[in-house]
Design an enzyme around this catalytic site. Structure first.
Site, PDB file in Angstrom:
ATOM      1  N   LYS A 116       7.139   2.471 -17.603  1.00 17.77           N
ATOM      2  CA  LYS A 116       6.784   1.510 -18.560  1.00 17.77           C
ATOM      3  C   LYS A 116       6.810   2.161 -20.122  1.00 17.77           C
ATOM      4  O   LYS A 116       7.010   1.372 -20.837  1.00 17.77           O
ATOM      5  CB  LYS A 116       5.191   1.494 -18.221  1.00 17.77           C
ATOM      6  CG  LYS A 116       4.780   0.642 -16.985  1.00 17.77           C
ATOM      7  CD  LYS A 116       3.154   0.422 -16.978  1.00 17.77           C
ATOM      8  CE  LYS A 116       2.959  -0.514 -15.903  1.00 17.77           C
ATOM      9  NZ  LYS A 116       1.437  -0.561 -15.674  1.00 17.77           N
ATOM     10  N   LYS A 198      10.529  -3.555  -6.997  1.00 18.31           N
ATOM     11  CA  LYS A 198       9.179  -4.422  -6.619  1.00 18.31           C
ATOM     12  C   LYS A 198       8.879  -5.519  -7.332  1.00 18.31           C
ATOM     13  O   LYS A 198       9.261  -5.747  -8.399  1.00 18.31           O
ATOM     14  CB  LYS A 198       8.003  -3.245  -6.627  1.00 18.31           C
ATOM     15  CG  LYS A 198       7.505  -3.241  -8.110  1.00 18.31           C
ATOM     16  CD  LYS A 198       6.342  -2.212  -7.827  1.00 18.31           C
ATOM     17  CE  LYS A 198       5.531  -2.240  -9.432  1.00 18.31           C
ATOM     18  NZ  LYS A 198       4.215  -1.591  -9.588  1.00 18.31           N
ATOM     19  N   LYS A 201       4.278  -8.598 -11.800  1.00 20.01           N
ATOM     20  CA  LYS A 201       3.828  -9.326 -12.658  1.00 20.01           C
ATOM     21  C   LYS A 201       4.614  -9.080 -14.047  1.00 20.01           C
ATOM     22  O   LYS A 201       4.795  -9.853 -14.825  1.00 20.01           O
ATOM     23  CB  LYS A 201       2.421  -9.442 -12.931  1.00 20.01           C
ATOM     24  CG  LYS A 201       1.719  -8.199 -12.470  1.00 20.01           C
ATOM     25  CD  LYS A 201       0.116  -8.612 -12.161  1.00 20.01           C
ATOM     26  CE  LYS A 201      -0.376  -7.418 -11.883  1.00 20.01           C
ATOM     27  NZ  LYS A 201      -1.895  -7.489 -11.394  1.00 20.01           N
TER      28      LYS A 201
HETATM   29  P1  TYM Z   1      -1.860  -3.189  -9.580  1.00 26.49           P
HETATM   30  O1  TYM Z   1      -2.883  -4.069 -10.251  1.00 26.49           O
HETATM   31  O2  TYM Z   1      -0.473  -3.143 -10.013  1.00 26.49           O
HETATM   32  O3  TYM Z   1      -1.909  -3.831  -8.155  1.00 26.49           O
HETATM   33  C1  TYM Z   1      -2.887  -4.033  -7.228  1.00 26.49           C
HETATM   34  C2  TYM Z   1      -2.455  -3.465  -5.864  1.00 26.49           C
HETATM   35  O4  TYM Z   1      -1.291  -4.030  -5.448  1.00 26.49           O
HETATM   36  C3  TYM Z   1      -0.328  -3.272  -4.731  1.00 26.49           C
HETATM   37  N1  TYM Z   1       0.910  -3.786  -5.233  1.00 26.49           N
HETATM   38  C4  TYM Z   1       2.072  -4.152  -4.277  1.00 26.49           C
HETATM   39  N2  TYM Z   1       1.991  -3.658  -3.048  1.00 26.49           N
HETATM   40  C5  TYM Z   1       3.126  -4.094  -2.347  1.00 26.49           C
HETATM   41  N3  TYM Z   1       4.197  -4.761  -3.001  1.00 26.49           N
HETATM   42  C6  TYM Z   1       4.302  -4.760  -4.184  1.00 26.49           C
HETATM   43  N4  TYM Z   1       5.454  -5.368  -5.070  1.00 26.49           N
HETATM   44  C7  TYM Z   1       2.967  -4.618  -5.100  1.00 26.49           C
HETATM   45  N5  TYM Z   1       2.515  -4.557  -6.360  1.00 26.49           N
HETATM   46  C8  TYM Z   1       1.409  -4.049  -6.423  1.00 26.49           C
HETATM   47  C9  TYM Z   1      -0.640  -1.985  -5.902  1.00 26.49           C
HETATM   48  O5  TYM Z   1      -0.046  -0.898  -4.958  1.00 26.49           O
HETATM   49  C10 TYM Z   1      -2.154  -1.923  -5.794  1.00 26.49           C
HETATM   50  O6  TYM Z   1      -2.579  -1.532  -4.468  1.00 26.49           O
HETATM   51  N6  TYM Z   1      -3.306   1.339 -11.086  1.00 26.49           N
HETATM   52  C11 TYM Z   1      -3.502   0.247 -10.118  1.00 26.49           C
HETATM   53  C12 TYM Z   1      -4.837   0.027 -10.409  1.00 26.49           C
HETATM   54  C13 TYM Z   1      -5.949   1.059 -10.255  1.00 26.49           C
HETATM   55  C14 TYM Z   1      -6.372   1.714  -9.003  1.00 26.49           C
HETATM   56  C15 TYM Z   1      -7.281   2.501  -9.310  1.00 26.49           C
HETATM   57  C16 TYM Z   1      -6.036   1.570  -7.722  1.00 26.49           C
HETATM   58  C17 TYM Z   1      -6.734   1.431 -11.249  1.00 26.49           C
HETATM   59  N7  TYM Z   1      -7.660   2.302 -10.633  1.00 26.49           N
HETATM   60  C18 TYM Z   1      -7.972   3.235  -8.499  1.00 26.49           C
HETATM   61  C19 TYM Z   1      -6.679   2.398  -6.696  1.00 26.49           C
HETATM   62  C20 TYM Z   1      -7.425   3.112  -6.964  1.00 26.49           C
HETATM   63  C21 TYM Z   1      -2.451  -0.788 -10.498  1.00 26.49           C
HETATM   64  O7  TYM Z   1      -1.948  -0.897 -11.653  1.00 26.49           O
HETATM   65  O8  TYM Z   1      -2.650  -1.607  -9.295  1.00 26.49           O
END
Ligand code: TYM
Length: 335
Positions: A116, A198, A201
């Protein structure tokens, strides 16, 4: 089993627009399996969302969209706490304390930071570097037992475990060291246009990303134009990332194994295979979209869900934070 005795699941998603198939199969669908057995905290990470350029009004609206999507995907608010990160005091306080324990080099080595920050060049904010400390705080403040995430978040949860151990060793036993759980099917759904990366968004090419609220015609178009590989076999293999990704999606939709699907589609052409994948995705998303349409306009209901959850989350966070403040040597306010 009472709420107090149940193990705690904590996980979050960012409210950055619409969720996609990766979020659903890699994350939310799996979260539903904990509803009856665990006390569940599902957070909307709006404080993480401001680590990249954003529009405040859109952020505010995206939170409601995400609550509605969570519920539409099966996260019954009677069985879990769907809370907004900024509603609960303590996340950023704990993040600061954890950041003071965290070697800078470890933050600089995080893959997500590297990717990023490369996109933002000189203007990259310090929040992006600090992000994993906030994520660790999100998890540890609830003394979570298990954190289910997709493969892309593995590194952050591993850092969280390191920080919990470091804090416990420095100040005495305080945090539970949480287990990481990554689902087998759907842990890494790839972009339809660039199956080496992957599904995301923030992907520049949006036709590679199927959103949960995409209309059926849009879904069919995106899957129909998915990048495929040379040759004509429908098998999951390293040299066939496009077909492998579509097989993963079909397997996640149908619950059938990749081997079963390979056998079923042996000898068929890519066109027929893609049409079958699109049919199953549309079928899977139909009930989610229907519920979303029913509840997404009911702001009062969504606010009620957030308020109730914030109260439960705050109660749990307070318990841990008073312990943490004592251990790190912060004076109590004497009145
Ligand atoms: P975020 O918002 O990007 O994604 C939410 C969840 O979706 C999963 N994910 C995927 N799994 C499989 N294939 C993909 N292409 C894919 N894209 C996203 C992510 O692994 C996630 O489980 N930093 C985190 C949010 C967060 C968080 C936390 C998660 C903030 N605090 C504490 C767990 C615990 C994030 O940006 O997820």
């Amino acid at each position: 089993m009472s709420e107090e005795q149940k193990k705690v699941v904590l996980t979050c998603a960012q409210p950055s627009g619409n969720l996609h198939l990766g979020n659903y199969f890699g994350a939310i669908r799996n979260w539903c399996s904990y509803l009856d057995s665990h006390e569940c905290f599902f957070g909307i990470a709006n404080m993480h969302a401001i680590t990249v350029p954003y529009v405040p009004a859109n952020l505010r609206k995206s939170v409601y969209d995400l609550v509605a999507i969570f519920i539409s995907c099966g996260l019954d608010p009677e069985k879990c706490h769907i809370f907004l990160q900024s509603h609960v005091q303590g996340h950023s306080d704990l993040a600061w304390i954890l950041a003071c324990l965290c070697p800078l080099g470890q933050l600089e080595r995080m893959t997500q930071y590297k990717q990023k920050s490369a996109k933002q060049g000189e203007s990259v904010g310090a929040g992006l570097l600090y992000y994993p400390a906030l994520m660790a705080a999100d998890i540890l403040i609830y003394n979570a037992d298990v954190v289910p995430v997709g493969e892309d978040q593995r590194q952050h949860v591993e850092l969280t475990r390191d920080l919990a151990i470091k804090f416990n060793n420095t100040y005495s036993d305080t945090f539970r060291v949480p287990d990481l759980f990554i689902p087998q099917t759907g842990a890494r759904i790839k972009s339809l246009q660039d199956p080496e990366r992957k599904m995301s968004k923030s992907d520049a090419n949006q036709s590679g990303c199927v959103y949960l609220l995409d209309e059926p015609t849009v879904i069919r178009k995106k899957i129909g134009s998915a990048v495929t590989d040379s040759g004509c076999e429908i098998v999951a293999r390293e040299d066939k990332p496009g077909i492998s990704n579509l097989l993963t999606i079909l397997s996640a939709c149908t619950g059938r194994t990749i081997a079963e699907l390979e056998a079923e589609f042996a000898g068929q052409n890519y066109g027929a295979f893609k049409a079958a994948v699109a049919d199953e995705v549309v079928k899977k998303l139909e009930p989610i979209q229907k519920t979303y349409k029913e509840i997404s306009g009911d702001k009062a209901y969504l606010d009620k869900v957030l308020a109730r959850s914030a109260e439960a989350a705050q109660r749990r966070a307070n318990r841990l934070m008073s312990k943490v403040y004592r251990k790190v040597g912060f004076n109590e306010l004497q009145k």
